[in-house]
Design an enzyme around this catalytic site. Structure first.
Site, PDB file in Angstrom:
ATOM      1  N   ASP A   1      -4.212  -1.964  -5.870  1.00 15.25           N
ATOM      2  CA  ASP A   1      -5.516  -1.388  -6.224  1.00 15.25           C
ATOM      3  C   ASP A   1      -5.484   0.122  -6.402  1.00 15.25           C
ATOM      4  O   ASP A   1      -6.476   0.813  -6.152  1.00 15.25           O
ATOM      5  CB  ASP A   1      -6.576  -1.758  -5.159  1.00 15.25           C
ATOM      6  CG  ASP A   1      -6.711  -3.259  -5.005  1.00 15.25           C
ATOM      7  OD1 ASP A   1      -6.492  -3.970  -5.994  1.00 15.25           O
ATOM      8  OD2 ASP A   1      -7.026  -3.702  -3.880  1.00 15.25           O
TER       9      ASP A   1
ATOM     10  N   LYS B   1      -4.160   0.798 -11.466  1.00 13.09           N
ATOM     11  CA  LYS B   1      -3.180   0.482 -12.523  1.00 13.09           C
ATOM     12  C   LYS B   1      -3.883   0.110 -13.827  1.00 13.09           C
ATOM     13  O   LYS B   1      -3.501   0.577 -14.906  1.00 13.09           O
ATOM     14  CB  LYS B   1      -2.269  -0.679 -12.062  1.00 13.09           C
ATOM     15  CG  LYS B   1      -1.445  -0.348 -10.817  1.00 13.09           C
ATOM     16  CD  LYS B   1      -0.638  -1.539 -10.335  1.00 13.09           C
ATOM     17  CE  LYS B   1      -1.461  -2.635  -9.717  1.00 13.09           C
ATOM     18  NZ  LYS B   1      -2.131  -2.292  -8.450  1.00 13.09           N
ATOM     19  N   GLY B   2      -4.921  -0.748 -13.713  1.00 11.70           N
ATOM     20  CA  GLY B   2      -5.631  -1.209 -14.915  1.00 11.70           C
ATOM     21  C   GLY B   2      -6.177  -0.037 -15.709  1.00 11.70           C
ATOM     22  O   GLY B   2      -6.006   0.046 -16.925  1.00 11.70           O
TER      23      GLY B   2
ATOM     24  N   GLY C   1      -6.326  -7.825  -9.561  1.00 13.75           N
ATOM     25  CA  GLY C   1      -7.614  -7.546 -10.195  1.00 13.75           C
ATOM     26  C   GLY C   1      -7.515  -6.133 -10.731  1.00 13.75           C
ATOM     27  O   GLY C   1      -7.496  -5.191  -9.950  1.00 13.75           O
ATOM     28  N   HIS C   2      -7.371  -5.992 -12.040  1.00 19.45           N
ATOM     29  CA  HIS C   2      -7.186  -4.672 -12.647  1.00 19.45           C
ATOM     30  C   HIS C   2      -8.456  -4.285 -13.405  1.00 19.45           C
ATOM     31  O   HIS C   2      -8.838  -4.956 -14.365  1.00 19.45           O
ATOM     32  CB  HIS C   2      -5.965  -4.691 -13.578  1.00 19.45           C
ATOM     33  CG  HIS C   2      -4.676  -4.910 -12.839  1.00 19.45           C
ATOM     34  ND1 HIS C   2      -3.455  -4.931 -13.450  1.00 19.45           N
ATOM     35  CD2 HIS C   2      -4.430  -5.108 -11.522  1.00 19.45           C
ATOM     36  CE1 HIS C   2      -2.500  -5.128 -12.541  1.00 19.45           C
ATOM     37  NE2 HIS C   2      -3.083  -5.254 -11.363  1.00 19.45           N
ATOM     38  N   THR C   3      -9.069  -3.180 -12.966  1.00 17.24           N
ATOM     39  CA  THR C   3     -10.370  -2.793 -13.523  1.00 17.24           C
ATOM     40  C   THR C   3     -10.231  -1.734 -14.606  1.00 17.24           C
ATOM     41  O   THR C   3      -9.507  -0.746 -14.429  1.00 17.24           O
ATOM     42  CB  THR C   3     -11.263  -2.216 -12.406  1.00 17.24           C
ATOM     43  OG1 THR C   3     -11.174  -3.075 -11.281  1.00 17.24           O
ATOM     44  CG2 THR C   3     -12.702  -2.093 -12.847  1.00 17.24           C
TER      45      THR C   3
ATOM     46  N   THR D   1      -5.154 -13.778  -1.054  1.00 15.23           N
ATOM     47  CA  THR D   1      -6.305 -13.929  -1.941  1.00 15.23           C
ATOM     48  C   THR D   1      -6.611 -15.415  -2.170  1.00 15.23           C
ATOM     49  O   THR D   1      -7.585 -15.747  -2.840  1.00 15.23           O
ATOM     50  CB  THR D   1      -6.036 -13.271  -3.308  1.00 15.23           C
ATOM     51  OG1 THR D   1      -4.875 -13.894  -3.874  1.00 15.23           O
ATOM     52  CG2 THR D   1      -5.777 -11.773  -3.178  1.00 15.23           C
TER      53      THR D   1
ATOM     54  N   THR E   1       3.018  -9.901  -0.653  1.00 15.30           N
ATOM     55  CA  THR E   1       2.835 -10.972  -1.624  1.00 15.30           C
ATOM     56  C   THR E   1       4.201 -11.640  -1.848  1.00 15.30           C
ATOM     57  O   THR E   1       5.183 -11.295  -1.181  1.00 15.30           O
ATOM     58  CB  THR E   1       2.193 -10.442  -2.928  1.00 15.30           C
ATOM     59  OG1 THR E   1       1.815 -11.574  -3.731  1.00 15.30           O
ATOM     60  CG2 THR E   1       3.129  -9.527  -3.711  1.00 15.30           C
TER      61      THR E   1
ATOM     62  N   ASP F   1     -11.678  12.247  -6.940  1.00 19.36           N
ATOM     63  CA  ASP F   1     -13.116  12.525  -6.795  1.00 19.36           C
ATOM     64  C   ASP F   1     -13.670  11.987  -5.478  1.00 19.36           C
ATOM     65  O   ASP F   1     -14.630  12.510  -4.935  1.00 19.36           O
ATOM     66  CB  ASP F   1     -13.892  11.909  -7.966  1.00 19.36           C
ATOM     67  CG  ASP F   1     -13.600  10.416  -8.129  1.00 19.36           C
ATOM     68  OD1 ASP F   1     -12.420  10.066  -8.289  1.00 19.36           O
ATOM     69  OD2 ASP F   1     -14.546   9.603  -8.071  1.00 19.36           O
TER      70      ASP F   1
HETATM   71  P1  GDP Z   1      -5.636  -1.922  -9.834  1.00 25.28           P
HETATM   72  O1  GDP Z   1      -5.539  -3.258  -9.183  1.00 25.28           O
HETATM   73  O2  GDP Z   1      -4.502  -1.030  -9.458  1.00 25.28           O
HETATM   74  O3  GDP Z   1      -5.824  -1.997 -11.317  1.00 25.28           O
HETATM   75  O4  GDP Z   1      -6.942  -1.236  -9.222  1.00 25.28           O
HETATM   76  P2  GDP Z   1      -8.382  -1.942  -9.027  1.00 25.28           P
HETATM   77  O5  GDP Z   1      -9.039  -2.066 -10.347  1.00 25.28           O
HETATM   78  O6  GDP Z   1      -8.276  -3.145  -8.182  1.00 25.28           O
HETATM   79  O7  GDP Z   1      -9.094  -0.858  -8.108  1.00 25.28           O
HETATM   80  C1  GDP Z   1      -9.280   0.452  -8.502  1.00 25.28           C
HETATM   81  C2  GDP Z   1     -10.799   0.743  -8.478  1.00 25.28           C
HETATM   82  O8  GDP Z   1     -11.010   2.127  -8.541  1.00 25.28           O
HETATM   83  C3  GDP Z   1     -11.520   0.155  -9.656  1.00 25.28           C
HETATM   84  O9  GDP Z   1     -12.831  -0.174  -9.278  1.00 25.28           O
HETATM   85  C4  GDP Z   1     -11.533   1.316 -10.659  1.00 25.28           C
HETATM   86  O10 GDP Z   1     -12.613   1.236 -11.569  1.00 25.28           O
HETATM   87  C5  GDP Z   1     -11.701   2.476  -9.736  1.00 25.28           C
HETATM   88  N1  GDP Z   1     -11.078   3.736 -10.160  1.00 25.28           N
HETATM   89  C6  GDP Z   1      -9.934   3.943 -10.837  1.00 25.28           C
HETATM   90  N2  GDP Z   1      -9.654   5.251 -10.927  1.00 25.28           N
HETATM   91  C7  GDP Z   1     -10.664   5.894 -10.274  1.00 25.28           C
HETATM   92  C8  GDP Z   1     -10.935   7.270  -9.998  1.00 25.28           C
HETATM   93  O11 GDP Z   1     -10.188   8.175 -10.326  1.00 25.28           O
HETATM   94  N3  GDP Z   1     -12.062   7.527  -9.274  1.00 25.28           N
HETATM   95  C9  GDP Z   1     -12.922   6.560  -8.867  1.00 25.28           C
HETATM   96  N4  GDP Z   1     -14.012   6.915  -8.177  1.00 25.28           N
HETATM   97  N5  GDP Z   1     -12.682   5.251  -9.112  1.00 25.28           N
HETATM   98  C10 GDP Z   1     -11.574   4.940  -9.799  1.00 25.28           C
HETATM   99  P1  IMO Z   2      -3.630  -5.610  -7.646  1.00 28.39           P
HETATM  100  O1  IMO Z   2      -2.694  -5.968  -8.769  1.00 28.39           O
HETATM  101  C1  IMO Z   2      -4.371  -5.477  -3.362  1.00 28.39           C
HETATM  102  C2  IMO Z   2      -2.674  -8.708  -0.954  1.00 28.39           C
HETATM  103  C3  IMO Z   2      -3.626  -9.689  -0.307  1.00 28.39           C
HETATM  104  C4  IMO Z   2      -2.834 -10.078   0.923  1.00 28.39           C
HETATM  105  C5  IMO Z   2      -1.392 -10.102   0.400  1.00 28.39           C
HETATM  106  C6  IMO Z   2      -0.906 -11.476  -0.027  1.00 28.39           C
HETATM  107  O2  IMO Z   2      -5.066  -5.724  -8.005  1.00 28.39           O
HETATM  108  O3  IMO Z   2      -3.267  -4.281  -7.066  1.00 28.39           O
HETATM  109  P2  IMO Z   2      -1.414 -13.147  -2.026  1.00 28.39           P
HETATM  110  O4  IMO Z   2      -2.715 -13.569  -2.658  1.00 28.39           O
HETATM  111  O5  IMO Z   2      -0.486 -12.463  -2.958  1.00 28.39           O
HETATM  112  O6  IMO Z   2      -0.781 -14.245  -1.253  1.00 28.39           O
HETATM  113  O7  IMO Z   2      -1.852 -12.047  -0.906  1.00 28.39           O
HETATM  114  O8  IMO Z   2      -1.378  -9.230  -0.720  1.00 28.39           O
HETATM  115  N1  IMO Z   2      -2.826  -8.574  -2.417  1.00 28.39           N
HETATM  116  C7  IMO Z   2      -3.375  -7.501  -3.016  1.00 28.39           C
HETATM  117  N2  IMO Z   2      -3.947  -6.396  -2.477  1.00 28.39           N
HETATM  118  N3  IMO Z   2      -4.237  -5.599  -4.708  1.00 28.39           N
HETATM  119  C8  IMO Z   2      -3.647  -6.681  -5.248  1.00 28.39           C
HETATM  120  O9  IMO Z   2      -3.363  -6.767  -6.568  1.00 28.39           O
HETATM  121  C9  IMO Z   2      -3.216  -7.716  -4.389  1.00 28.39           C
HETATM  122  N4  IMO Z   2      -2.620  -8.916  -4.590  1.00 28.39           N
HETATM  123  C10 IMO Z   2      -2.376  -9.415  -3.370  1.00 28.39           C
HETATM  124  O10 IMO Z   2      -4.853  -9.079   0.030  1.00 28.39           O
HETATM  125  O11 IMO Z   2      -2.914  -9.060   1.893  1.00 28.39           O
HETATM  126 MG    MG Z   3      -6.711  -4.511  -7.971  1.00 21.52          MG
END
Ligand code: GDP
Ligand code: IMO
Ligand code: MG
Length: 429
Positions: free
Chosen positions: A16, A19-20, A43-45, A132, A240, A334
């Protein structure tokens, strides 16, 4: 002769990192974006033009029409989640079919894999991983156990037979868990998902990608999860089930190490973790709660609150070493606005000894973080678009990380939107 190499973007913490968002920002410099591991646990946002979209299995280059998106052999696909993702994208007007290709060798997540995941977690009780529950672990177990079903199998006449045999095996395992379940509805949905998969372009992605490099195309490999969740190098067993590190891009796409170019390592200016497992710099107080609220730190896949804490340099250093990171990208700066003092963990105390590396066991009973305190900043960064506008305390924060890790921070993110990105130097390509 290979004219160019594939770059990798991957998370350096517990997932999280953003990356997205960044893949979407840098996609215009690439011809192909390829996912190499993980599955719908991700979950890539992405946010742009006022819309927010969360991708689970589909690469984050999908919103750009000149780009091909590849789901590599290292990914595990749940046809149910996948069909929903395609539908959501189609509703946004994205022509997924012309932009997406799937590896014949990617493995399939069955409904019974999900049941096994849930049964295994339930049995672990307090020791649960905090999965998850998307069936990731059981699917990779069937892959390494040589029982799995692959995308290529759905085109074979005996597919149903193979599916039935694997489900029977799973049912026997589930009986041992004494786990109650009913997959009738899920199974129907799964089979419709298989039809959706059949309608897409299924390829030998290792040939496609290697040929693309020969043809001078630019490839970006998109990681899922983060380095501290890696099956070998993460905080095992709270990890994971795939290799989330750079080496995973080689096995998950069929690219040799010599074909890898830059490794873009992405991290938050602080740290989060969702699920169980050790987290040395975790803040279980008001400061942690403030980070969670301002940073909207709730899981993109499960909605669970993310645990928050200070930046952990020994952990980052370890991730940079394992991945061979060449550029750093700092996210969510931020969110740290308004904290009078910021803490950065520079060392750990391991049984009374001050160390600067990530030890074998990072359980809080074994290691305590040692912090350096720095002055925070107050200004709202979200409207800033140039380096000159950034507060000097943030520049110092960035320069401290750069100097400690010996790697340049090239992009700085100041908000979730595509445009809220400040460039300090090159992102490869
Ligand atoms: P990923 O799994 O690495 O793609 O990340 P996620 O999407 O799960 O989580 C990142 C969250 O932070 C998402 O809700 C993004 O919209 C948000 N985000 C990304 N970059 C920034 C930033 O620079 N500032 C803030 N406030 N939110 C961000
Ligand atoms: P992205 O790509 C954050 C965590 C789960 C749990 C452990 C194992 O969005 O960064 P699994 O479902 O793989 O058996 O879970 O890994 N986990 C993540 N945490 N971001 C993810 O993906 C994750 N994918 C799995 O919360 O602790
Ligand atoms: Mg994510």
């Amino acid at each position: 002769m290979y004219l160019n190499k594939a770059d990798i973007l991957l998370g350096l913490q517990w997932g999280d990192e953003g990356k997205g968002k960044i893949v979407d920002v840098i996609t215009p410099s690439y011809d192909i974006v390829a996912r190499f591991q993980g599955g719908p646990n991700a979950g890539h946002t992405l946010e742009f033009n006022g819309i927010k979209h969360v991708l689970h299995t589909i690469p984050s280059g999908i919103f750009h029409d000149h780009v091909k998106n590849v789901i590599g052999n290292g990914v595990v696909i749940d046809p149910i989640v996948f069909a929903k993702e395609i539908k959501a994208l189609a509703e946004r007007g994205v022509d997924v079919k012309s932009r997406l290709m799937l590896s014949r060798k990617a493995h399939l997540i069955l409904p019974t894999h999900r049941m096994l995941d849930a049964a295994s977690e339930a049995e672990k009780g307090k020791a649960k991983i905090g999965s998850t529950l998307k069936g990731i672990g059981p699917t990779y177990m069937d892959k390494t156990g040589r029982n799995g079903l692959r995308v290529g199998d759905i085109l074979e006449p005996e597919f149903q037979e193979r599916y039935n045999a694997l489900v029977e095996k799973h049912k026997k395992m589930l009986a041992n868990y004494n786990y109650q379940y009913d997959i009738t509805e899920l199974e129907k949905e799964w089979m419709s998902g298989i039809d959706v998969l059949r309608s897409l372009t299924i390829i030998d992605s290792e040939h496609y990608l290697n040929q693309a490099l020969l043809d001078g195309k630019k490839i970006l490999a998109e990681g899922a999860q983060g380095s501290l969740l890696d099956i070998d190098f993460g905080s095992y067993p709270f990890v994971t089930s795939s290799n989330t590190v750079a080496a995973g891009a080689c096995t998950g796409l069929g690219l040799a190490p010599s074909r890898i170019g830059d490794v873009l390592g992405i991290f938050k200016a602080y740290c989060t973790r969702v699920g169980s497992g050790p987290f040395p710099t975790e803040l279980e107080d008001e400061t942690g709660e403030q980070m969670r609220q301002i940073g909207k730190e709730f899981g993109s896949t499960t909605g669970r609150p993310r645990r928050c804490g200070w930046l952990d340099i020994p952990a980052l250093k370890y991730a940079c070493m394992i991945n061979g990171v060449t550029e750093l990208i700092m996210m969510k700066t931020d969110v740290l606005s308004g904290f009078e003092t910021l803490k950065i963990c520079t060392h750990y105390n391991l049984n009374g000894e001050k160390i600067d590396y990530l030890p074998y066991d990072i359980d809080p009973s074994k290691v305590q973080p040692i912090y350096k305190e720095v002055k925070g900043w107050n200004s709202d960064l979200t409207g800033m678009r140039s380096l000159e506008e950034l507060p000097k305390e943030l520049i110092e924060y960035i320069e401290f990380v750069e100097a400690t890790l010996g790697i340049p921070v090239t992009y700085v993110s100041v908000g979730p939107d595509r445009t809220q990105t400040i460039i300090r130097g090159k992102v490869s390509a």
